[in-house]
Design a protein around this motif. Structure first.
Motif, PDB file in Angstrom:
ATOM      1  N   ALA A  58     -12.704  -5.148   7.025  1.00  0.00           N
ATOM      2  CA  ALA A  58     -14.415  -4.261   7.014  1.00  0.00           C
ATOM      3  C   ALA A  58     -14.649  -3.026   6.993  1.00  0.00           C
ATOM      4  O   ALA A  58     -13.230  -2.174   7.824  1.00  0.00           O
ATOM      5  N   LYS A  59     -15.282  -2.727   6.101  1.00  0.00           N
ATOM      6  CA  LYS A  59     -15.610  -1.504   5.558  1.00  0.00           C
ATOM      7  C   LYS A  59     -14.941  -1.437   4.482  1.00  0.00           C
ATOM      8  O   LYS A  59     -15.153  -0.144   3.720  1.00  0.00           O
ATOM      9  N   LEU A  60     -14.225  -2.085   3.956  1.00  0.00           N
ATOM     10  CA  LEU A  60     -13.454  -1.670   2.902  1.00  0.00           C
ATOM     11  C   LEU A  60     -13.645  -2.353   1.260  1.00  0.00           C
ATOM     12  O   LEU A  60     -14.185  -4.056   1.532  1.00  0.00           O
ATOM     13  N   HIS A  61     -13.354  -1.999   0.832  1.00  0.00           N
ATOM     14  CA  HIS A  61     -14.298  -1.851  -0.816  1.00  0.00           C
ATOM     15  C   HIS A  61     -12.580  -2.784  -1.213  1.00  0.00           C
ATOM     16  O   HIS A  61     -11.673  -3.451  -1.330  1.00  0.00           O
ATOM     17  N   PRO A  62     -13.042  -4.682  -1.946  1.00  0.00           N
ATOM     18  CA  PRO A  62     -11.859  -5.694  -1.851  1.00  0.00           C
ATOM     19  C   PRO A  62     -10.475  -4.818  -3.096  1.00  0.00           C
ATOM     20  O   PRO A  62      -9.698  -5.456  -2.543  1.00  0.00           O
ATOM     21  N   LEU A  63     -10.954  -4.083  -3.947  1.00  0.00           N
ATOM     22  CA  LEU A  63      -9.734  -3.980  -4.302  1.00  0.00           C
ATOM     23  C   LEU A  63      -9.236  -2.376  -3.846  1.00  0.00           C
ATOM     24  O   LEU A  63      -8.010  -2.388  -3.730  1.00  0.00           O
ATOM     25  N   LEU A  64     -10.282  -1.827  -2.632  1.00  0.00           N
ATOM     26  CA  LEU A  64      -8.743  -0.904  -1.780  1.00  0.00           C
ATOM     27  C   LEU A  64      -8.124  -1.685  -1.314  1.00  0.00           C
ATOM     28  O   LEU A  64      -6.878  -1.797  -0.558  1.00  0.00           O
ATOM     29  N   LEU A  65      -8.766  -2.654   0.006  1.00  0.00           N
ATOM     30  CA  LEU A  65      -7.869  -4.043   0.470  1.00  0.00           C
ATOM     31  C   LEU A  65      -6.326  -4.688  -0.398  1.00  0.00           C
ATOM     32  O   LEU A  65      -5.471  -4.661  -0.134  1.00  0.00           O
ATOM     33  N   ARG A  66      -6.314  -4.818  -1.833  1.00  0.00           N
ATOM     34  CA  ARG A  66      -5.890  -5.452  -2.719  1.00  0.00           C
ATOM     35  C   ARG A  66      -4.489  -4.132  -2.867  1.00  0.00           C
ATOM     36  O   ARG A  66      -3.518  -4.286  -2.644  1.00  0.00           O
ATOM     37  N   TYR A  67      -5.236  -2.702  -2.895  1.00  0.00           N
ATOM     38  CA  TYR A  67      -4.014  -1.778  -3.127  1.00  0.00           C
ATOM     39  C   TYR A  67      -3.128  -1.418  -1.750  1.00  0.00           C
ATOM     40  O   TYR A  67      -1.956  -1.473  -1.791  1.00  0.00           O
ATOM     41  N   ILE A  68      -3.670  -1.738  -1.019  1.00  0.00           N
ATOM     42  CA  ILE A  68      -3.158  -1.368   0.756  1.00  0.00           C
ATOM     43  C   ILE A  68      -1.929  -3.069   0.909  1.00  0.00           C
ATOM     44  O   ILE A  68      -0.681  -2.578   1.084  1.00  0.00           O
ATOM     45  N   ILE A  69      -2.658  -4.357   0.506  1.00  0.00           N
ATOM     46  CA  ILE A  69      -1.705  -5.664   0.678  1.00  0.00           C
ATOM     47  C   ILE A  69      -0.041  -5.380  -0.539  1.00  0.00           C
ATOM     48  O   ILE A  69       0.739  -5.264  -0.540  1.00  0.00           O
ATOM     49  N   ASN A  70      -0.439  -4.334  -1.552  1.00  0.00           N
ATOM     50  CA  ASN A  70       0.143  -4.681  -2.799  1.00  0.00           C
ATOM     51  C   ASN A  70       1.540  -3.544  -2.505  1.00  0.00           C
ATOM     52  O   ASN A  70       2.030  -3.056  -2.779  1.00  0.00           O
ATOM     53  N   MET A  71       0.540  -2.613  -1.657  1.00  0.00           N
ATOM     54  CA  MET A  71       1.965  -1.139  -0.571  1.00  0.00           C
ATOM     55  C   MET A  71       3.191  -1.877   0.203  1.00  0.00           C
ATOM     56  O   MET A  71       4.522  -1.753  -0.201  1.00  0.00           O
ATOM     57  N   PHE A  72       2.424  -3.222   0.082  1.00  0.00           N
ATOM     58  CA  PHE A  72       3.833  -4.394   1.233  1.00  0.00           C
ATOM     59  C   PHE A  72       4.308  -5.614   0.265  1.00  0.00           C
ATOM     60  O   PHE A  72       5.520  -5.460   0.483  1.00  0.00           O
ATOM     61  N   HIS A  73       3.600  -4.982  -1.225  1.00  0.00           N
ATOM     62  CA  HIS A  73       4.639  -6.256  -2.090  1.00  0.00           C
ATOM     63  C   HIS A  73       5.866  -4.978  -3.334  1.00  0.00           C
ATOM     64  O   HIS A  73       6.104  -5.925  -3.562  1.00  0.00           O
ATOM     65  N   ASN A  74       5.326  -3.815  -3.228  1.00  0.00           N
ATOM     66  CA  ASN A  74       6.037  -3.520  -3.461  1.00  0.00           C
ATOM     67  C   ASN A  74       6.807  -2.854  -3.390  1.00  0.00           C
ATOM     68  O   ASN A  74       7.591  -2.090  -2.589  1.00  0.00           O
ATOM     69  N   PRO A  75       8.862  -3.046  -3.278  1.00  0.00           N
ATOM     70  CA  PRO A  75       9.701  -3.015  -3.452  1.00  0.00           C
ATOM     71  C   PRO A  75      10.100  -1.911  -3.901  1.00  0.00           C
ATOM     72  O   PRO A  75      10.592  -0.876  -2.675  1.00  0.00           O
ATOM     73  N   ASP A  76       9.594  -0.538  -4.483  1.00  0.00           N
ATOM     74  CA  ASP A  76       9.070   0.769  -4.484  1.00  0.00           C
ATOM     75  C   ASP A  76       9.002   1.607  -3.508  1.00  0.00           C
ATOM     76  O   ASP A  76       9.344   2.383  -2.909  1.00  0.00           O
ATOM     77  N   ILE A  77       7.858   0.492  -2.938  1.00  0.00           N
ATOM     78  CA  ILE A  77       7.198   0.817  -1.527  1.00  0.00           C
ATOM     79  C   ILE A  77       8.089   0.878  -0.188  1.00  0.00           C
ATOM     80  O   ILE A  77       8.306   1.384   0.428  1.00  0.00           O
ATOM     81  N   ASN A  78       7.737   0.046   0.031  1.00  0.00           N
ATOM     82  CA  ASN A  78       7.786  -1.487   0.929  1.00  0.00           C
ATOM     83  C   ASN A  78       9.734  -1.900   0.726  1.00  0.00           C
ATOM     84  O   ASN A  78      10.403  -2.191   0.578  1.00  0.00           O
ATOM     85  N   LYS A  79      10.303  -0.544   1.029  1.00  0.00           N
ATOM     86  CA  LYS A  79      12.122  -0.495   1.111  1.00  0.00           C
ATOM     87  C   LYS A  79      12.288  -0.701   2.165  1.00  0.00           C
ATOM     88  O   LYS A  79      13.664  -0.848   1.915  1.00  0.00           O
ATOM     89  N   ASN A  80      11.890  -0.792   3.106  1.00  0.00           N
ATOM     90  CA  ASN A  80      12.974  -1.113   4.553  1.00  0.00           C
ATOM     91  C   ASN A  80      12.237  -2.498   4.868  1.00  0.00           C
ATOM     92  O   ASN A  80      11.864  -2.483   5.975  1.00  0.00           O
ATOM     93  N   ASN A  81      11.097  -3.333   4.220  1.00  0.00           N
ATOM     94  CA  ASN A  81      10.580  -4.400   4.939  1.00  0.00           C
ATOM     95  C   ASN A  81      10.239  -4.394   5.422  1.00  0.00           C
ATOM     96  O   ASN A  81      10.200  -5.444   6.266  1.00  0.00           O
ATOM     97  N   ALA A  82       8.994  -4.174   5.410  1.00  0.00           N
ATOM     98  CA  ALA A  82       8.178  -3.630   6.129  1.00  0.00           C
ATOM     99  C   ALA A  82       7.065  -4.917   6.046  1.00  0.00           C
ATOM    100  O   ALA A  82       6.702  -5.502   4.910  1.00  0.00           O
ATOM    101  N   GLN A  83       6.704  -5.742   7.434  1.00  0.00           N
ATOM    102  CA  GLN A  83       5.355  -6.521   7.477  1.00  0.00           C
ATOM    103  C   GLN A  83       3.658  -6.584   7.831  1.00  0.00           C
ATOM    104  O   GLN A  83       3.428  -5.425   8.809  1.00  0.00           O
ATOM    105  N   LEU A  84       3.413  -6.955   7.291  1.00  0.00           N
ATOM    106  CA  LEU A  84       2.079  -6.931   7.427  1.00  0.00           C
ATOM    107  C   LEU A  84       1.221  -8.150   8.108  1.00  0.00           C
ATOM    108  O   LEU A  84       1.340  -9.418   6.511  1.00  0.00           O
ATOM    109  N   ILE A  85       0.705  -8.170   8.673  1.00  0.00           N
ATOM    110  CA  ILE A  85      -0.455  -9.181   9.443  1.00  0.00           C
ATOM    111  C   ILE A  85      -1.825  -9.508   9.712  1.00  0.00           C
ATOM    112  O   ILE A  85      -2.025  -8.435  10.410  1.00  0.00           O
ATOM    113  N   TYR A  86      -2.587  -9.603   9.060  1.00  0.00           N
ATOM    114  CA  TYR A  86      -4.025  -9.110   9.286  1.00  0.00           C
ATOM    115  C   TYR A  86      -4.390 -10.295   8.802  1.00  0.00           C
ATOM    116  O   TYR A  86      -4.785 -11.314   8.549  1.00  0.00           O
ATOM    117  N   THR A  87      -5.718  -9.997   9.764  1.00  0.00           N
ATOM    118  CA  THR A  87      -6.999 -11.355   9.742  1.00  0.00           C
ATOM    119  C   THR A  87      -7.733 -10.480   8.918  1.00  0.00           C
ATOM    120  O   THR A  87      -8.031  -9.751   8.516  1.00  0.00           O
TER     121      THR A  87
END
Length: 341
Positions: A239-268
């Motif tokens: 909601a209120k986010l550009h689709p590319l910005l949404l993908r940018y956030i998702i990719n933070m969790f997919h990127n092992p150089d950023i997500n070094k501690n195995n954080a998890q994002l669950i969203y609707t």
């Protein structure tokens, strides 16, 4: 988390059931979660109504055996049995009230395994952006966090990375003096480069767009989650986010150089632009379908079977097939003329 405290106050268990049939409305509800904490895997659940806990269980996975879980404790209608790995908790089995979760009781007693479970729930954040007062969050939390140099530098890099035109922020400290005590509140201003002159123009945070305000509010949750390796639930992330910005956030969790501690994002979401094989594996995509009785069913794309009884291929065009109705979980829209009498 508050079960032990609520019973001491005489409060009912805050349970909301499925409202559209009598048996569900008056019956018991079951909750269960599988999760990892400090490289240990747990299974915890309970069965309750508004007045009492009927069943409760806690298991810990033994990686020496395939899919084997050791019993830490099991509870059934008031009787609690503790396993050998939780023998320190046996002294509390006769002390637990009928509307108190045993986990809540023994975590307050600092039983280590129980404290691990309690900490997972404590660190797991749920963000309902439909109800969150984003501006209040910013004016209360951000000024305190900004004092941390690491957080400030990361926050400023984030603002520049998402290209929303903000070159910095300023926090105005406002002191209020009353007869009883002094109170400090804060006002947030965002800095924008002036087009026709050198320097910056400041505007109150409340005048930024809804999407920008949302990103300010999101950042603190994202930072904590990725930094500490927690789980973050967000309702309607798109909601209120550009689709590319949404993908940018998702990719933070997919990127092992950023997500070094195995954080998890669950969203609707209702956004289908990210519903692609480039963004998600099939097991990461779940659909929620409501039937004619109002009952919602949740199912994974990796387990879904098509009309020919075959599973969805991992190279399928997920978003187009979803909109075409191949996976279900779409609204049933009927023809309607809004101007017709």
């Amino acid at each position: 988390m508050n079960s032990f405290k609520r019973e001491s106050e005489g409060a009912d268990i805050p349970l909301k059931r499925f409202a559209f049939d009598k048996s569900s409305r008056n019956g018991k509800s079951e909750f269960e979660v599988f999760f990892t904490y400090e490289n240990k895997e747990y299974q915890y659940g309970f069965v309750v109504d508004n007045k009492r806990v009927y069943e409760e269980w806690l298991y810990k996975r033994d990686f020496r055996g395939k899919d084997k879980y050791n019993t830490l404790f099991e509870r059934s209608y008031g009787k609690v049995n503790c396993g050998e790995n939780l023998k320190d908790a046996k002294v509390f089995t006769d002390l637990v009230g009928e509307s108190t979760l045993f986990l809540s009781l023994i975590s307050n007693a600092k039983i280590k395994e129980a404290k691990n479970i309690y900490n997972w729930f404590l660190n797991t954040q749920v963000m309902d952006l439909g109800n969150a007062a984003i501006e209040a969050l910013i004016t209360r939390v951000l000024p305190i966090k900004i004092k941390d140099e690491k957080y400030l530098k990361s926050f400023e890099r984030f603002l520049k990375a998402i290209d929303i035109g903000i070159d910095g922020i300023r926090i105005e400290e406002i002191k209020h003096t009353s007869s009883e005590e002094d109170e400090t509140t804060y006002k947030v201003y965002s800095k924008h480069a002036s087009i026709d002159a050198s320097g910056y123009i400041e505007i109150p945070f409340s005048e930024e767009s809804g999407g920008t305000q949302k990103m300010f509010g999101l950042y603190n949750f994202l930072f904590n989650c990725l930094n500490e390796g927690n789980t973050l639930f967000i309702d309607e992330l798109d909601a209120k986010l550009h689709p590319l910005l949404l993908r940018y956030i998702i990719n933070m969790f997919h990127n092992p150089d950023i997500n070094k501690n195995n954080a998890q994002l669950i969203y609707t979401t209702h956004d289908v632009s990210t519903l692609t094989k480039e963004t998600f594996r099939r097991d990461q995509i779940w659909f929620c379908e409501k039937d004619k009785k109002g009952i919602s069913n949740l199912y994974s794309l990796v387990e879904y079977k098509l009309e020919n009884d075959k599973k969805v291929r991992n190279d399928a065009t997920y978003n187009k097939d979803y909109l075409a109705g191949r996976y279900g979980a779409i609204p049933l829209l009927r023809e309607f003329n809004i101007l017709e009498e």
